[in-house]
Design a protein around this motif. Structure first.
Motif, mmCIF file in Angstrom:
data_model
loop_
_atom_site.group_PDB
_atom_site.id
_atom_site.type_symbol
_atom_site.label_atom_id
_atom_site.label_comp_id
_atom_site.label_asym_id
_atom_site.label_seq_id
_atom_site.Cartn_x
_atom_site.Cartn_y
_atom_site.Cartn_z
ATOM 1 N N SER A 1 50.520 -9.939 43.605
ATOM 2 C CA SER A 1 50.283 -10.614 44.884
ATOM 3 C C SER A 1 49.991 -9.599 45.988
ATOM 4 O O SER A 1 49.101 -9.807 46.820
ATOM 5 N N TYR B 1 48.634 -10.724 49.273
ATOM 6 C CA TYR B 1 49.626 -11.761 49.534
ATOM 7 C C TYR B 1 51.028 -11.168 49.449
ATOM 8 O O TYR B 1 51.241 -10.140 48.805
ATOM 9 N N HIS C 1 52.533 -15.871 50.826
ATOM 10 C CA HIS C 1 52.285 -15.754 52.262
ATOM 11 C C HIS C 1 51.082 -14.842 52.477
ATOM 12 O O HIS C 1 50.989 -13.769 51.862
ATOM 13 N N HIS C 2 50.191 -15.276 53.324
ATOM 14 C CA HIS C 2 48.955 -14.538 53.563
ATOM 15 C C HIS C 2 49.216 -13.318 54.433
ATOM 16 O O HIS C 2 49.814 -13.421 55.503
ATOM 17 N N ARG D 1 44.550 -8.476 53.540
ATOM 18 C CA ARG D 1 43.620 -9.437 52.937
ATOM 19 C C ARG D 1 42.234 -9.369 53.564
ATOM 20 O O ARG D 1 41.281 -9.952 53.043
ATOM 21 N N TYR E 1 39.094 -15.782 52.130
ATOM 22 C CA TYR E 1 40.081 -15.005 52.888
ATOM 23 C C TYR E 1 41.501 -15.559 52.785
ATOM 24 O O TYR E 1 42.461 -14.810 52.632
ATOM 25 N N GLY E 2 41.669 -16.843 52.871
ATOM 26 C CA GLY E 2 43.006 -17.424 52.875
ATOM 27 C C GLY E 2 43.596 -17.551 51.483
ATOM 28 O O GLY E 2 43.063 -17.073 50.482
ATOM 29 N N ILE E 3 44.748 -18.241 51.422
ATOM 30 C CA ILE E 3 45.400 -18.514 50.130
ATOM 31 C C ILE E 3 44.612 -19.588 49.403
ATOM 32 O O ILE E 3 44.305 -20.638 49.976
#
Length: 252
Positions: A77, A82, A118-119, A124, A130-132
């Motif tokens: 992660s 993450y 958690h981003h 990242r 880009y996001g989860i």
């Protein structure tokens, strides 16, 4: 070199467990250790000393196994930007305890926890999507069973040089742990892999299940891994031909 330095920095800053995670981790370890040592407390006649000794051994096995599983997911992660949070699954632990009592400890349901991502906005930055996302969660989830498989292989190698029954019990525990963690039931790893990529799940589930089960028997590790890879590929093709191809083509 820069990537290694960056990874070490992320481990230093984000790897540590929070107090909430440590509490959940401790409860999970104690409950699962009680389950796998249930029979050794004495079913007909209660044996306190023997039960406590085996419970402490079980705590060592479970703690090592869960930490290895979690470490794989935590490292992967961080590698993709993450931060992982260990989430104890209270309902799963209660069901596991009920099954242990009903079966007199003959059935193990090893479902201690799930996880939440958690981003990390800075690490990242620059990543596609880009996001989860579901695929990212699937890859993090997959790291857990893979690290468990690597632990089984290490234990099997150690078992070749030692006849310690604790090693064999640790192997059996991790086989059950790897397979149950791949069940497609939220919040287990299998659910995240399944919803992230059905095609990946169709390969991973049979491959890891066969690989871990074959580690129990006395066959070469290379043969076990090769056979599991073959089984995974065959079932992946069967799944694709039977289901995915029809979904992609749509109704006629």
């Amino acid at each position: 070199m820069a990537e290694l330095v960056d990874m070490l920095d992320k481990i230093k800053r984000y790897y540590k467990f929070t107090s909430y995670e440590l509490r959940g981790l401790t409860i999970s370890i104690l409950v699962i250790a009680f389950i796998i040592s249930f029979k050794e407390w004495g079913i007909t006649t209660f044996d306190y000393k023997s039960g406590l000794y085996n419970f402490l051994n079980a705590v060592l096995i479970v703690a090592l196994s869960i930490l290895v599983h979690d470490t794989g997911q935590r490292l992967w992660s961080l590698a993709i930007g993450y931060r992982l949070e260990f989430k104890m699954w209270t309902f799963g632990l209660v069901i596991a305890l009920i099954i242990a009592f009903l079966s007199n400890g003959n059935l193990w349901l090893i479902v201690p926890a799930g996880f939440m991502l958690h981003h990390l906005a800075g690490p990242r930055l620059g990543w596609f999507r880009y996001g989860i996302n579901y695929l990212g969660q699937a890859m993090v989830a997959l790291a857990g069973p893979l690290f468990t498989l690597m632990l089984i292989i290490l234990l099997k190698v150690l078992g070749a040089f030692s006849a310690n029954p604790l090693i064999q019990k640790a192997i059996i525990f991790n086989v059950v742990y790897a397979i149950t963690s791949l069940l497609p039931i939220p919040p287990l790893d299998g659910s995240k892999i399944y919803f992230g990529s059905r095609m990946l799940y169709a390969f991973v589930l049979p491959a890891i299940a066969v690989a871990t089960i074959l580690m129990i028997v006395k066959i070469p590790i290379i043969f076990a891994l090769s056979l599991s890879l073959l089984v995974g590929i065959i079932l992946w093709i069967v799944y694709y031909v039977s289901f995915e191809r029809k979904l992609w083509r749509g109704p006629l």
